[in-house]
Write a protein that holds these residues in place. Structure first.
Motif, mmCIF file in Angstrom:
data_model
loop_
_atom_site.group_PDB
_atom_site.id
_atom_site.type_symbol
_atom_site.label_atom_id
_atom_site.label_comp_id
_atom_site.label_asym_id
_atom_site.label_seq_id
_atom_site.Cartn_x
_atom_site.Cartn_y
_atom_site.Cartn_z
ATOM 1 N N GLN A 1 0.833 -1.207 0.000
ATOM 2 C CA GLN A 1 0.000 0.000 0.000
ATOM 3 C C GLN A 1 0.865 1.255 0.000
ATOM 4 O OE1 GLN A 1 -2.488 -0.435 3.444
ATOM 5 N NE2 GLN A 1 -3.810 -1.985 2.510
ATOM 6 N N SER A 2 1.938 1.236 0.782
ATOM 7 C CA SER A 2 2.835 2.397 0.809
ATOM 8 C C SER A 2 3.536 2.573 -0.533
ATOM 9 C CB SER A 2 3.876 2.207 1.918
ATOM 10 O OG SER A 2 3.252 2.130 3.186
ATOM 11 N N GLU A 3 3.903 1.482 -1.169
ATOM 12 C CA GLU A 3 4.540 1.587 -2.490
ATOM 13 C C GLU A 3 3.563 2.160 -3.517
ATOM 14 O OE1 GLU A 3 6.637 -1.288 -5.872
ATOM 15 O OE2 GLU A 3 5.892 -2.148 -3.998
ATOM 16 N N LYS A 4 2.294 1.742 -3.429
ATOM 17 C CA LYS A 4 1.291 2.270 -4.343
ATOM 18 C C LYS A 4 1.090 3.767 -4.123
ATOM 19 C CE LYS A 4 -3.542 1.702 -5.681
ATOM 20 N NZ LYS A 4 -4.818 0.958 -5.425
ATOM 21 N N ALA A 5 1.041 4.182 -2.847
ATOM 22 C CA ALA A 5 0.879 5.603 -2.551
ATOM 23 C C ALA A 5 2.094 6.398 -3.016
ATOM 24 C CB ALA A 5 0.651 5.803 -1.060
ATOM 25 N N ALA A 6 3.293 5.821 -2.816
ATOM 26 C CA ALA A 6 4.506 6.507 -3.271
ATOM 27 C C ALA A 6 4.526 6.638 -4.789
ATOM 28 C CB ALA A 6 5.739 5.750 -2.780
ATOM 29 N N GLN A 7 4.028 5.603 -5.488
ATOM 30 C CA GLN A 7 3.968 5.675 -6.953
ATOM 31 C C GLN A 7 2.993 6.771 -7.396
ATOM 32 O OE1 GLN A 7 5.728 3.673 -9.410
ATOM 33 N NE2 GLN A 7 4.962 5.445 -10.539
ATOM 34 N N GLU A 8 1.859 6.874 -6.706
ATOM 35 C CA GLU A 8 0.903 7.930 -7.050
ATOM 36 C C GLU A 8 1.493 9.317 -6.794
ATOM 37 O OE1 GLU A 8 -2.449 6.976 -4.678
ATOM 38 O OE2 GLU A 8 -3.144 5.331 -5.966
ATOM 39 N N SER A 9 2.251 9.444 -5.695
ATOM 40 C CA SER A 9 2.888 10.738 -5.405
ATOM 41 C C SER A 9 3.942 11.062 -6.457
ATOM 42 C CB SER A 9 3.523 10.706 -4.011
ATOM 43 O OG SER A 9 2.541 10.500 -3.024
ATOM 44 N N LEU A 10 4.688 10.041 -6.883
ATOM 45 C CA LEU A 10 5.678 10.264 -7.930
ATOM 46 C C LEU A 10 5.009 10.683 -9.229
ATOM 47 C CD1 LEU A 10 8.551 10.149 -9.063
ATOM 48 C CD2 LEU A 10 8.241 7.679 -9.401
ATOM 49 N N ASN A 11 3.903 10.034 -9.569
ATOM 50 C CA ASN A 11 3.190 10.418 -10.793
ATOM 51 C C ASN A 11 2.688 11.863 -10.700
ATOM 52 O OD1 ASN A 11 3.611 7.842 -11.759
ATOM 53 N ND2 ASN A 11 1.580 7.091 -11.112
ATOM 54 N N ALA A 12 2.165 12.236 -9.526
ATOM 55 C CA ALA A 12 1.682 13.605 -9.359
ATOM 56 C C ALA A 12 2.832 14.602 -9.451
ATOM 57 C CB ALA A 12 0.973 13.744 -8.010
ATOM 58 N N ALA A 13 3.994 14.272 -8.870
ATOM 59 C CA ALA A 13 5.143 15.170 -8.929
ATOM 60 C C ALA A 13 5.647 15.303 -10.366
ATOM 61 C CB ALA A 13 6.262 14.659 -8.022
ATOM 62 N N ALA B 1 11.486 4.758 -4.317
ATOM 63 C CA ALA B 1 12.530 3.729 -4.254
ATOM 64 C C ALA B 1 12.618 3.125 -2.851
ATOM 65 C CB ALA B 1 13.879 4.319 -4.664
ATOM 66 N N GLN B 2 12.486 3.974 -1.829
ATOM 67 C CA GLN B 2 12.506 3.466 -0.460
ATOM 68 C C GLN B 2 11.306 2.558 -0.190
ATOM 69 O OE1 GLN B 2 14.978 4.019 2.007
ATOM 70 N NE2 GLN B 2 13.798 2.307 2.866
ATOM 71 N N ALA B 3 10.148 2.918 -0.745
ATOM 72 C CA ALA B 3 8.954 2.082 -0.576
ATOM 73 C C ALA B 3 9.145 0.722 -1.258
ATOM 74 C CB ALA B 3 7.733 2.801 -1.138
ATOM 75 N N VAL B 4 9.769 0.727 -2.447
ATOM 76 C CA VAL B 4 10.056 -0.541 -3.133
ATOM 77 C C VAL B 4 11.013 -1.395 -2.306
ATOM 78 C CG1 VAL B 4 11.102 -1.578 -5.179
ATOM 79 C CG2 VAL B 4 9.596 0.402 -5.418
ATOM 80 N N LEU B 5 12.044 -0.738 -1.745
ATOM 81 C CA LEU B 5 13.003 -1.460 -0.914
ATOM 82 C C LEU B 5 12.324 -2.063 0.314
ATOM 83 C CD1 LEU B 5 15.992 -2.183 -0.555
ATOM 84 C CD2 LEU B 5 16.273 -0.065 0.714
ATOM 85 N N ASN B 6 11.440 -1.311 0.932
ATOM 86 C CA ASN B 6 10.706 -1.833 2.092
ATOM 87 C C ASN B 6 9.844 -3.029 1.709
ATOM 88 O OD1 ASN B 6 11.830 0.190 3.646
ATOM 89 N ND2 ASN B 6 10.051 1.538 3.495
ATOM 90 N N ARG B 7 9.223 -2.969 0.533
ATOM 91 C CA ARG B 7 8.391 -4.094 0.083
ATOM 92 C C ARG B 7 9.238 -5.338 -0.181
ATOM 93 N NH1 ARG B 7 8.712 -6.182 -4.974
ATOM 94 N NH2 ARG B 7 8.472 -4.110 -5.905
ATOM 95 N N ILE B 8 10.415 -5.170 -0.749
ATOM 96 C CA ILE B 8 11.305 -6.312 -0.986
ATOM 97 C C ILE B 8 11.731 -6.953 0.337
ATOM 98 C CG2 ILE B 8 13.569 -6.981 -1.885
ATOM 99 C CD1 ILE B 8 13.218 -4.837 -4.042
ATOM 100 N N GLY B 9 12.067 -6.094 1.312
ATOM 101 C CA GLY B 9 12.426 -6.618 2.629
ATOM 102 C C GLY B 9 11.277 -7.363 3.281
ATOM 103 N N ALA B 10 10.062 -6.854 3.101
ATOM 104 C CA ALA B 10 8.892 -7.521 3.678
ATOM 105 C C ALA B 10 8.643 -8.866 3.017
ATOM 106 C CB ALA B 10 7.657 -6.626 3.532
ATOM 107 N N GLU B 11 8.893 -8.961 1.718
ATOM 108 C CA GLU B 11 8.747 -10.256 1.042
ATOM 109 C C GLU B 11 9.727 -11.288 1.607
ATOM 110 O OE1 GLU B 11 7.216 -8.662 -3.352
ATOM 111 O OE2 GLU B 11 9.327 -9.159 -3.010
ATOM 112 N N GLY B 12 10.961 -10.843 1.878
ATOM 113 C CA GLY B 12 11.931 -11.751 2.491
ATOM 114 C C GLY B 12 11.521 -12.178 3.883
#
Length: 467
Positions: free
Chosen positions: A186-198, A220-231
Motif C-alpha cells: 500500500q505504501s509503495e502504491k501511494a509513493a507511486q501515485e505521489s511520484l506520478n503527481a510530482a 525507491a525506499q517504498a520498493v526497498l521496504n516491500r522487498i524486505g517484507a517479502e523476504g
C-alpha cells in the motif's frame, strides 16, 4: 532322586512362567502404561495424532495440534518419559527372584578309566536366587527411579508447553509478516501515485526538480521496504514449517487474522500469579522430582555397605553316555557383609549428598526463574494491551493526515515534503499497529506459558475468528 526331580521340575516351571514371551514383550509391571501416547490438542480421541492436511488453510488450533504431533521435540519428550518408565520396571524387577538355567554337552576321552574310548557327558542345571533383605537398597533404587520418571514426565510437559508457544509465535509472526507485506505494498502504491503527481506537476512547471527527485527517492525506499517484507514472509514461512515438523520448502496457507482487540488494560495481582505458577510449572515440578531422586540416591549409597541376605536354590542332573550319573539339589541362605571397600562407599555417600545439594540449588534457581518469567510476561502483556489502543489511534491520525496532505498536493496548495512525511508516518503507523497486535497475541500466550497454563482453552482467546 524323587526330591531332586520334583525340585527341578518346579524350578523349570517357574522359569518358564517368568520367561514367557508375553512377559518379555509386554509391560508386566504396568510401568510403561503410565506414559500416555503422543497426542496433540485432541488428546481425548482414540487416535489423537492423525496425518495432517497441510494443503488447506490452517487456523491456530490446527497449527498447534500439528506441531504437538509432528515436532521432533515432543517425540523426544515422550520417548524420554518412556525410558524413565522402563527404569521403574527395572527397579521393580529387583524385588523378584532371578532364575537361570545352564546346559552342557562334552565329548571326553580318558585313557586310564575307559580304555581310551570317547564318551559323551551331558549336564543340566537350574539356579534360583532371591534377595530377602538388603536394608532398603532396592527400595531406595525404586524411589529414585520413580522420582526420575516423575521428572521426565514433567520435562515432557514443559517441552509440550514450549512447542505450543513456539507454534503460536510462528503462526502470528507469519500472519504479521504477511500483513506488513500488504502494508508496504500500500505504501509503495501511494509513493507511486505521489511520484506520478510530482512528475505531472513538474511537466507543467508547477513543481521543482527537487520535488520530483524527493518523490523518486520516496518511491525507491517504498520498493526497498516491500522487498524486505517479502523476504520476511519467506523467513516466517520457513520458521512455521519447521515448528510443524516440515521442511521450509513446504507451502503453507493460514486462515486470515483480524486485528487484536484486547479490550481493557490488563491488570492482575502479580504475586498471586507467581504463586499459582509455582504450583503449575512443569519445569519446577521436574526440578522437585530430581531433588527427591537425589535424596533417594543418598539412601541407596548408604545401603551399599550394609549386609544382604539372599536365598539360593539349585538343581542339576548329569548323564554319561546316556546313563544318569548324579542328581543334585541345594537350598541355602547367604549373608553378605561388606567389611572394607577402600572407603569407596564413604565417598559414594558424600557424592550422593553433594548431588542432592546440587539439585536443591537447581530447584531454587528454577523457582526464582518462574517468578521472573511471570513478572516479565505480565509486564509485557500490560504494555502490549495499552500499545494496541495507542497504535489504533496513531493509525487513524496518520491516515487522516496523509489524506489531507495528498489532497492539498494534488490541488497545488501543498508541497511534496509534507506529503512524503505524511506517507512515511502512515507507513510506520500501519506497521506499528500490526506489531502491537502481534505482540499482544504472543504476550498473552507467553504469560500462559509462564503460568504453566498454556492449553487448548487459551486458543478460544487467541483464535483468529474469536479476537
Amino acid at each position: 532322586t524323587d526330591f531332586s526331580g520334583a525340585l527341578l521340575k518346579g524350578i523349570l516351571l517357574g522359569a518358564a512362567a517368568l520367561l514367557a514371551p508375553p512377559a518379555l514383550a509386554g509391560d508386566p509391571f504396568n510401568a510403561l502404561a503410565a506414559v500416555p501416547p503422543l497426542s496433540g490438542l485432541r488428546a481425548d480421541t482414540a487416535a489423537p495424532c492423525q496425518p495432517a492436511d497441510l494443503g488447506k488453510p490452517l487456523d491456530l488450533a490446527e497449527v498447534v495440534d500439528i506441531a504437538l504431533c509432528n515436532n521432533p521435540q515432543t517425540r523426544q519428550g515422550w520417548a524420554g518419559a518412556r525410558v524413565q518408565a522402563a527404569q521403574v520396571g527395572v527397579a521393580q524387577a529387583a524385588f523378584l527372584p532371578s532364575v537361570s538355567a545352564g546346559a552342557s554337552v562334552n565329548r571326553l576321552r580318558n585313557e586310564a578309566t575307559r580304555g581310551g574310548d570317547a564318551y559323551t557327558q551331558r549336564a543340566l542345571g537350574v539356579d534360583l536366587s532371591y534377595i530377602l533383605f538388603d536394608f532398603g537398597a532396592r527400595s531406595a533404587s525404586l524411589e529414585s527411579a520413580r522420582q526420575l520418571f516423575a521428572a521426565a514426565s514433567s520435562t515432557r510437559d514443559a517441552t509440550v508447553q514450549a512447542v505450543f508457544l513456539a507454534a503460536v509465535q510462528a503462526f502470528f509472526q507469519r500472519q504479521a509478516s504477511a500483513a506488513v507485506l500488504e502494508a508496504t505494498q500500500q505504501s509503495e502504491k501511494a509513493a507511486q501515485e505521489s511520484l506520478n503527481a510530482a512528475e505531472a506537476r513538474y511537466r507543467v512547471g508547477s513543481a521543482t526538480p527537487a520535488d520530483r527527485l524527493q518523490a523518486r527517492t520516496a518511491h525507491a525506499q517504498a520498493v526497498l521496504n516491500r522487498i524486505g517484507a517479502e523476504g520476511a514472509v519467506k523467513i516466517a514461512q520457513g520458521t512455521l514449517a519447521n515448528v510443524l515438523g516440515a521442511d521450509p520448502t513446504r507451502p503453507l496457507s493460514l486462515m486470515p487474522m483480524p486485528p487484536a482487540a484486547p479490550g481493557a488494560v490488563f491488570e492482575a495481582d502479580v504475586a498471586r500469579l507467581i504463586e499459582e505458577a509455582r504450583q503449575r510449572r512443569p519445569d519446577l515440578a521436574a526440578a522437585e522430582a530430581q531433588f527427591r531422586a537425589a535424596q533417594a540416591g543418598v539412601g541407596l549409597a548408604a545401603a551399599s555397605h550394609l549386609p544382604t541376605l539372599s536365598l539360593g536354590m539349585g538343581a542339576g542332573r548329569s548323564h554319561l553316555s546316556g546313563q544318569p550319573t548324579w542328581d543334585s539339589a541345594n537350598i541355602g541362605l547367604t549373608l553378605t557383609i561388606p567389611i572394607f571397600s577402600g572407603f569407596s562407599t564413604t565417598y559414594k555417600v558424600r557424592a550422593a549428598e553433594a548431588q542432592a545439594d546440587v539439585q536443591a540449588a537447581r530447584r531454587e534457581q528454577v523457582r526464582l526463574q518462574v517468578a521472573l518469567d511471570v513478572w516479565n510476561a505480565h509486564a509485557n502483556l500490560a504494555t502490549a494491551t495499552q500499545s494496541v489502543k495507542t497504535a489504533e489511534d496513531l493509525l487513524e491520525s496518520a491516515t487522516q493526515s496523509e489524506r489531507v496532505a495528498a489532497g492539498r498536493y494534488r490541488a497545488g496548495v501543498g508541497n511534496i515534503l509534507d506529503l512524503l512525511t505524511a506517507q512515511v508516518a502512515l507507513a510506520n503507523a500501519r506497521q506499528s499497529r500490526i506489531q502491537a497486535g502481534t505482540n499482544w497475541y504472543v504476550s498473552r500466550a507467553s504469560l500462559a506459558q509462564a503460568m504453566g497454563a498454556l492449553d487448548a482453552g487459551l486458543l478460544t482467546i487467541l483464535s483468529p475468528d474469536k479476537p
